[in-house]
Design a protein around this motif. Structure first.
Motif, mmCIF file in Angstrom:
data_model
loop_
_atom_site.group_PDB
_atom_site.id
_atom_site.type_symbol
_atom_site.label_atom_id
_atom_site.label_comp_id
_atom_site.label_asym_id
_atom_site.label_seq_id
_atom_site.Cartn_x
_atom_site.Cartn_y
_atom_site.Cartn_z
ATOM 1 N N THR A 194 0.778 -1.411 0.037
ATOM 2 C CA THR A 194 0.040 0.000 -0.100
ATOM 3 C C THR A 194 0.794 1.209 0.108
ATOM 4 O O THR A 194 0.312 2.187 0.231
ATOM 5 C CB THR A 194 -1.116 0.047 1.409
ATOM 6 O OG1 THR A 194 -0.222 0.049 2.489
ATOM 7 C CG2 THR A 194 -1.911 -1.179 1.273
ATOM 8 N N ASP A 232 -3.105 0.138 5.892
ATOM 9 C CA ASP A 232 -3.236 -1.322 5.980
ATOM 10 C C ASP A 232 -3.639 -1.908 4.778
ATOM 11 O O ASP A 232 -4.373 -1.419 4.008
ATOM 12 C CB ASP A 232 -4.255 -1.687 7.303
ATOM 13 C CG ASP A 232 -4.104 -3.130 7.583
ATOM 14 O OD1 ASP A 232 -3.035 -3.917 7.180
ATOM 15 O OD2 ASP A 232 -4.953 -4.037 7.921
ATOM 16 N N ASN A 233 -3.345 -3.260 4.267
ATOM 17 C CA ASN A 233 -3.745 -4.009 3.233
ATOM 18 C C ASN A 233 -4.868 -4.503 3.438
ATOM 19 O O ASN A 233 -5.086 -5.616 4.230
ATOM 20 C CB ASN A 233 -2.611 -4.812 2.552
ATOM 21 C CG ASN A 233 -2.995 -5.487 1.367
ATOM 22 O OD1 ASN A 233 -4.144 -5.456 0.856
ATOM 23 N ND2 ASN A 233 -1.927 -5.902 0.719
ATOM 24 N N ALA A 234 -6.097 -4.033 2.949
ATOM 25 C CA ALA A 234 -7.359 -4.777 3.177
ATOM 26 C C ALA A 234 -7.453 -6.335 2.867
ATOM 27 O O ALA A 234 -8.279 -6.856 3.360
ATOM 28 C CB ALA A 234 -8.493 -3.948 2.593
ATOM 29 N N HIS A 235 -6.753 -6.773 1.915
ATOM 30 C CA HIS A 235 -6.846 -8.097 1.593
ATOM 31 C C HIS A 235 -5.880 -9.009 2.239
ATOM 32 O O HIS A 235 -5.915 -10.162 2.042
ATOM 33 C CB HIS A 235 -6.117 -8.033 0.076
ATOM 34 C CG HIS A 235 -7.125 -7.391 -0.916
ATOM 35 N ND1 HIS A 235 -8.397 -7.566 -1.537
ATOM 36 C CD2 HIS A 235 -6.965 -5.931 -1.237
ATOM 37 C CE1 HIS A 235 -8.827 -6.374 -1.953
ATOM 38 N NE2 HIS A 235 -7.950 -5.346 -2.128
ATOM 39 N N SER A 237 -4.883 -7.914 5.682
ATOM 40 C CA SER A 237 -5.035 -7.473 7.007
ATOM 41 C C SER A 237 -4.973 -8.703 8.237
ATOM 42 O O SER A 237 -5.275 -9.677 7.995
ATOM 43 C CB SER A 237 -6.266 -6.642 7.351
ATOM 44 O OG SER A 237 -6.400 -5.987 8.655
ATOM 45 N N THR A 240 -5.415 -4.732 14.027
ATOM 46 C CA THR A 240 -4.858 -3.773 14.472
ATOM 47 C C THR A 240 -3.283 -3.939 14.428
ATOM 48 O O THR A 240 -2.901 -4.687 15.085
ATOM 49 C CB THR A 240 -5.243 -3.212 15.675
ATOM 50 O OG1 THR A 240 -6.434 -3.076 15.616
ATOM 51 C CG2 THR A 240 -4.446 -1.905 15.918
ATOM 52 N N GLN A 249 -5.776 3.726 11.750
ATOM 53 C CA GLN A 249 -5.528 2.627 10.804
ATOM 54 C C GLN A 249 -6.465 2.934 9.406
ATOM 55 O O GLN A 249 -7.679 2.766 9.630
ATOM 56 C CB GLN A 249 -5.640 1.058 11.196
ATOM 57 C CG GLN A 249 -5.115 0.086 10.537
ATOM 58 C CD GLN A 249 -4.727 -1.181 11.112
ATOM 59 O OE1 GLN A 249 -3.799 -1.198 12.053
ATOM 60 N NE2 GLN A 249 -5.354 -2.078 10.552
ATOM 61 N N LYS A 251 -7.781 1.696 5.942
ATOM 62 C CA LYS A 251 -7.895 0.305 5.130
ATOM 63 C C LYS A 251 -7.696 0.529 3.505
ATOM 64 O O LYS A 251 -8.346 1.358 2.976
ATOM 65 C CB LYS A 251 -9.417 -0.472 5.402
ATOM 66 C CG LYS A 251 -9.572 -1.715 4.550
ATOM 67 C CD LYS A 251 -10.732 -2.380 4.750
ATOM 68 C CE LYS A 251 -10.823 -2.801 6.452
ATOM 69 N NZ LYS A 251 -12.356 -3.433 6.335
ATOM 70 N N VAL A 253 -7.616 -0.817 -0.431
ATOM 71 C CA VAL A 253 -8.117 -1.881 -1.234
ATOM 72 C C VAL A 253 -7.245 -1.621 -2.337
ATOM 73 O O VAL A 253 -7.324 -0.597 -3.103
ATOM 74 C CB VAL A 253 -9.530 -1.763 -1.548
ATOM 75 C CG1 VAL A 253 -9.993 -2.706 -2.623
ATOM 76 C CG2 VAL A 253 -10.416 -1.890 -0.270
ATOM 77 N N GLU A 272 -10.736 7.433 1.441
ATOM 78 C CA GLU A 272 -10.272 6.851 2.957
ATOM 79 C C GLU A 272 -9.270 7.752 3.599
ATOM 80 O O GLU A 272 -9.338 8.025 4.816
ATOM 81 C CB GLU A 272 -9.976 5.647 2.704
ATOM 82 C CG GLU A 272 -10.852 4.469 2.473
ATOM 83 C CD GLU A 272 -11.907 4.535 3.591
ATOM 84 O OE1 GLU A 272 -11.747 4.457 4.715
ATOM 85 O OE2 GLU A 272 -13.376 4.416 3.083
#
Length: 280
Positions: A194, A232-235, A237, A240, A249, A251, A253, A272
């Protein structure tokens, strides 16, 4: 059923066992040539049909590769991994998926996908296997789009897409930077996939983590940098990332939706990031 097929203009079906996951499309007409000599209009129609017939049939493992293919000018795109699979590398291709792969002109995959070996084996002698560098960094995206367009014979379509991409990216970059309090980018820690989102935000990560889980040593090191945001990488995660650090944090995508619109990924990330900055 775990399939998803997206057509852009309509095209010939890849096969009766067509498989899906994240989409694409195209079309051709075999009758145009016979009428080409009857009139200028008929000739133009035949030419259009011939151009459409030259569009390649592309099978991609996920919508991420599919979006790159679409940006490069491909229209007949079949996605293998269903959108419902949150972590694409976990997907186990079905026989019908592999059958579709064998009938493609091009098969796009990423090296980190563990089923790539199965894809290669199923492709047979017809399909050209293309390894795609899946990274939403804008420079890397355009390099991949150029590479694919050169293979597909769709350089004009790719050039047009890149022009629109540059315009939209510049706009989003300015909007996100304008959202930061005082116009100053926050301190950011990013998952390795990310980092592109930090660039979109006009920030340089003070540290990265992943794709493995954060170790206690990493946790201490990254927390000490006092980041305001964790991208953070939603895929991928793991929850926390820096608990008790006070960092927000966000998210991010990476994978486009079934429409294979890569620009939507940047719009969503910008939204986001602006939300994290306290902007409406």
């Amino acid at each position: 059923m775990a399939r998803t097929r997206v057509r852009i203009p309509s095209l010939l079906a890849l096969s009766t066992a067509g498989i899906v996951l994240l989409t694409g499309c195209g079309d051709s007409d075999s009758t145009g040539k016979a009428d080409a000599s009857s009139s200028p209009a008929a000739g133009a129609s035949a030419s259009a049909s011939a151009d459409a017939a030259e569009k390649p049939t592309v099978v991609v493992t996920t919508t991420w590769e599919g979006a790159f293919a679409k940006a490069a000018g491909a229209e007949d795109i079949t996605v293998i991994v269903p959108q419902s699979v949150h972590h694409a590398p976990d997907y186990d291709p079905k026989p019908s998926d592999l059958a579709a792969v064998a009938k493609a002109d091009f098969v796009l995959y990423a090296p980190f996908e563990p089923y790539a070996a199965k894809i290669k084996e199923a492709a047979g002698s017809k399909a050209k296997l293309v390894e795609v560098n899946l990274d939403n960094d804008p420079d890397k995206v355009k390099a991949e789009v150029d590479k694919l367009a050169g293979m597909f014979g769709t350089k004009d379509a790719a050039t047009a897409w890149k022009t629109g991409f540059d315009t939209e990216y510049t706009k989003l970059n300015k909007e996100v930077q304008a959202a930061w309090p005082g116009g100053k980018a926050p301190t950011v820690v990013s998952q390795v996939f990310t980092v592109w989102a930090a660039k979109l935000a006009g920030a340089t990560p003070v540290g990265t983590y992943g794709p493995e889980a954060v170790t206690p040593a990493q946790l201490a090191e990254l927390s000490a940098k006092k980041p305001a945001l964790v991208l953070d990488n939603a895929h991928m995660s793991t929850g926390t990332v820096l608990p008790d650090s006070g960092a927000k944090q966000v998210k991010i995508v990476n994978y486009p939706g079934d429409d294979l619109d890569l620009l939507a990924v940047y719009r969503n990330a910008a939204a986001e990031l602006k939300k994290a900055a306290g902007a409406s």
